[in-house]
Motif scaffolding. Structure first.
Motif, PDB file in Angstrom:
ATOM      1  N   GLN A   1      12.661  11.926  -1.325  1.00 53.78           N
ATOM      2  CA  GLN A   1      12.369  10.738  -0.533  1.00 53.78           C
ATOM      3  C   GLN A   1      11.584  11.125   0.718  1.00 53.78           C
ATOM      4  O   GLN A   1      10.592  10.476   1.066  1.00 53.78           O
ATOM      5  N   GLU A   2      12.006  12.199   1.380  1.00 54.53           N
ATOM      6  CA  GLU A   2      11.293  12.646   2.578  1.00 54.53           C
ATOM      7  C   GLU A   2       9.874  13.119   2.245  1.00 54.53           C
ATOM      8  O   GLU A   2       8.931  12.825   2.978  1.00 54.53           O
ATOM      9  N   LEU A   3       9.719  13.851   1.140  1.00 61.41           N
ATOM     10  CA  LEU A   3       8.381  14.285   0.728  1.00 61.41           C
ATOM     11  C   LEU A   3       7.489  13.087   0.392  1.00 61.41           C
ATOM     12  O   LEU A   3       6.302  13.070   0.728  1.00 61.41           O
ATOM     13  N   THR A   4       8.072  12.083  -0.239  1.00 57.23           N
ATOM     14  CA  THR A   4       7.319  10.877  -0.576  1.00 57.23           C
ATOM     15  C   THR A   4       6.908  10.143   0.693  1.00 57.23           C
ATOM     16  O   THR A   4       5.771   9.676   0.821  1.00 57.23           O
ATOM     17  N   ARG A   5       7.815  10.058   1.652  1.00 59.38           N
ATOM     18  CA  ARG A   5       7.480   9.437   2.941  1.00 59.38           C
ATOM     19  C   ARG A   5       6.349  10.202   3.634  1.00 59.38           C
ATOM     20  O   ARG A   5       5.465   9.590   4.240  1.00 59.38           O
TER      21      ARG A   5
ATOM     22  N   ASP B   1       1.879   6.834  -6.787  1.00 55.57           N
ATOM     23  CA  ASP B   1       0.896   7.835  -7.222  1.00 55.57           C
ATOM     24  C   ASP B   1       1.446   9.247  -7.007  1.00 55.57           C
ATOM     25  O   ASP B   1       1.318  10.116  -7.882  1.00 55.57           O
ATOM     26  N   TYR B   2       2.043   9.468  -5.852  1.00 54.39           N
ATOM     27  CA  TYR B   2       2.617  10.787  -5.539  1.00 54.39           C
ATOM     28  C   TYR B   2       3.713  11.147  -6.550  1.00 54.39           C
ATOM     29  O   TYR B   2       3.742  12.255  -7.091  1.00 54.39           O
TER      30      TYR B   2
ATOM     31  N   ASP C   1       9.494   5.870 -15.668  1.00 57.01           N
ATOM     32  CA  ASP C   1       8.759   4.693 -15.229  1.00 57.01           C
ATOM     33  C   ASP C   1       9.039   4.482 -13.753  1.00 57.01           C
ATOM     34  O   ASP C   1      10.168   4.683 -13.286  1.00 57.01           O
ATOM     35  N   ILE C   2       8.022   4.044 -13.025  1.00 50.42           N
ATOM     36  CA  ILE C   2       8.160   3.823 -11.592  1.00 50.42           C
ATOM     37  C   ILE C   2       8.039   2.336 -11.310  1.00 50.42           C
ATOM     38  O   ILE C   2       7.056   1.702 -11.705  1.00 50.42           O
ATOM     39  N   ASP C   3       9.049   1.778 -10.665  1.00 49.29           N
ATOM     40  CA  ASP C   3       9.050   0.373 -10.268  1.00 49.29           C
ATOM     41  C   ASP C   3       8.975   0.300  -8.753  1.00 49.29           C
ATOM     42  O   ASP C   3       9.663   1.049  -8.050  1.00 49.29           O
ATOM     43  N   ILE C   4       8.158  -0.625  -8.250  1.00 47.52           N
ATOM     44  CA  ILE C   4       7.988  -0.822  -6.814  1.00 47.52           C
ATOM     45  C   ILE C   4       8.458  -2.227  -6.468  1.00 47.52           C
ATOM     46  O   ILE C   4       8.074  -3.197  -7.135  1.00 47.52           O
TER      47      ILE C   4
ATOM     48  N   GLU D   1       0.835  -1.201   0.000  1.00 51.23           N
ATOM     49  CA  GLU D   1       0.000   0.000   0.000  1.00 51.23           C
ATOM     50  C   GLU D   1       0.873   1.256   0.000  1.00 51.23           C
ATOM     51  O   GLU D   1       0.614   2.196  -0.758  1.00 51.23           O
ATOM     52  N   GLU D   2       1.928   1.266   0.810  1.00 52.52           N
ATOM     53  CA  GLU D   2       2.778   2.455   0.822  1.00 52.52           C
ATOM     54  C   GLU D   2       3.498   2.621  -0.510  1.00 52.52           C
ATOM     55  O   GLU D   2       3.700   3.741  -0.963  1.00 52.52           O
ATOM     56  N   GLY D   3       3.831   1.520  -1.169  1.00 55.67           N
ATOM     57  CA  GLY D   3       4.425   1.603  -2.500  1.00 55.67           C
ATOM     58  C   GLY D   3       3.468   2.219  -3.511  1.00 55.67           C
ATOM     59  O   GLY D   3       3.861   3.058  -4.329  1.00 55.67           O
TER      60      GLY D   3
END
Length: 178
Positions: free
Chosen positions: A87-91, A34-35, A48-51, A27-29
């Motif tokens: 990274q901090e903004l994404t967190r 999305d963000y 491209d975004i990979d999780i 879920e956090e991924g």
């Protein structure tokens, strides 16, 4: 607090299972992706975004769609400073959406992988110089994430390392013994 109240509180806590934890990480991924997609759209940058979920942590990678990562390089910044901020903004976006603190790791265009390899070389060099000279070797200041990589590498090579200093001056000293 009475014993009865404590027992009731414990019973109300959701059970932590491996699948529950994996579900939370997935879920956090998704929230992070999305963000970041929205951010890339606003900045008009293709990527491209990979999780990936491994070792109890979510890893998000943003890579170029067409091999041209010049737009993404701006999101890394000098010495990864912009990447750390993103990274901090994404967190924070994950925290806002899920009420869970995230330990996700964001990488853009393979910067963290390349930096990790460089940090291992720095650790190997410091260990070699410490063994040759018999003296402590102080390294340049680095982030907590980078210091962790170096500490682990130095330990694997059989020497001791400690962090010294405060704030942006915090650095590692490699020594033969404590």
């Amino acid at each position: 607090m009475s014993t009865e109240h404590v027992e009731e509180s414990v019973e109300e806590l959701p059970e932590r299972t491996e699948s529950g934890s994996a579900g939370r990480l997935e879920e956090e991924g998704d929230v992070a992706a999305d963000y970041l997609e929205e951010l890339l759209d606003i900045a008009d940058i293709d990527g491209d975004i990979d999780i990936e979920v491994r070792s109890g942590r979510t890893y998000i990678s943003v890579v170029s769609e067409e091999g041209d990562d010049s737009g993404l390089q701006a999101l890394v910044g000098q010495d990864g400073e912009v990447l750390e901020a993103l990274q901090e903004l994404t967190r924070l976006s994950v925290l806002t959406a899920t009420d869970n603190r995230s330990r996700l790791v964001l990488d853009i265009s393979g910067y963290r992988k390349e930096r990790s390899e460089e940090l291992h070389r720095i650790a190997e060099d410091a260990v070699s110089r410490a063994k040759t000279s018999g003296k402590d070797i102080a390294l340049a200041p680095m982030s907590a994430y980078e210091r962790k990589i170096v500490h682990d590498a130095v330990a694997e090579l059989g020497l001791i390392s400690e962090s010294e200093g405060e704030g942006p001056s915090r650095h590692i000293v490699v020594s033969l013994d404590s």
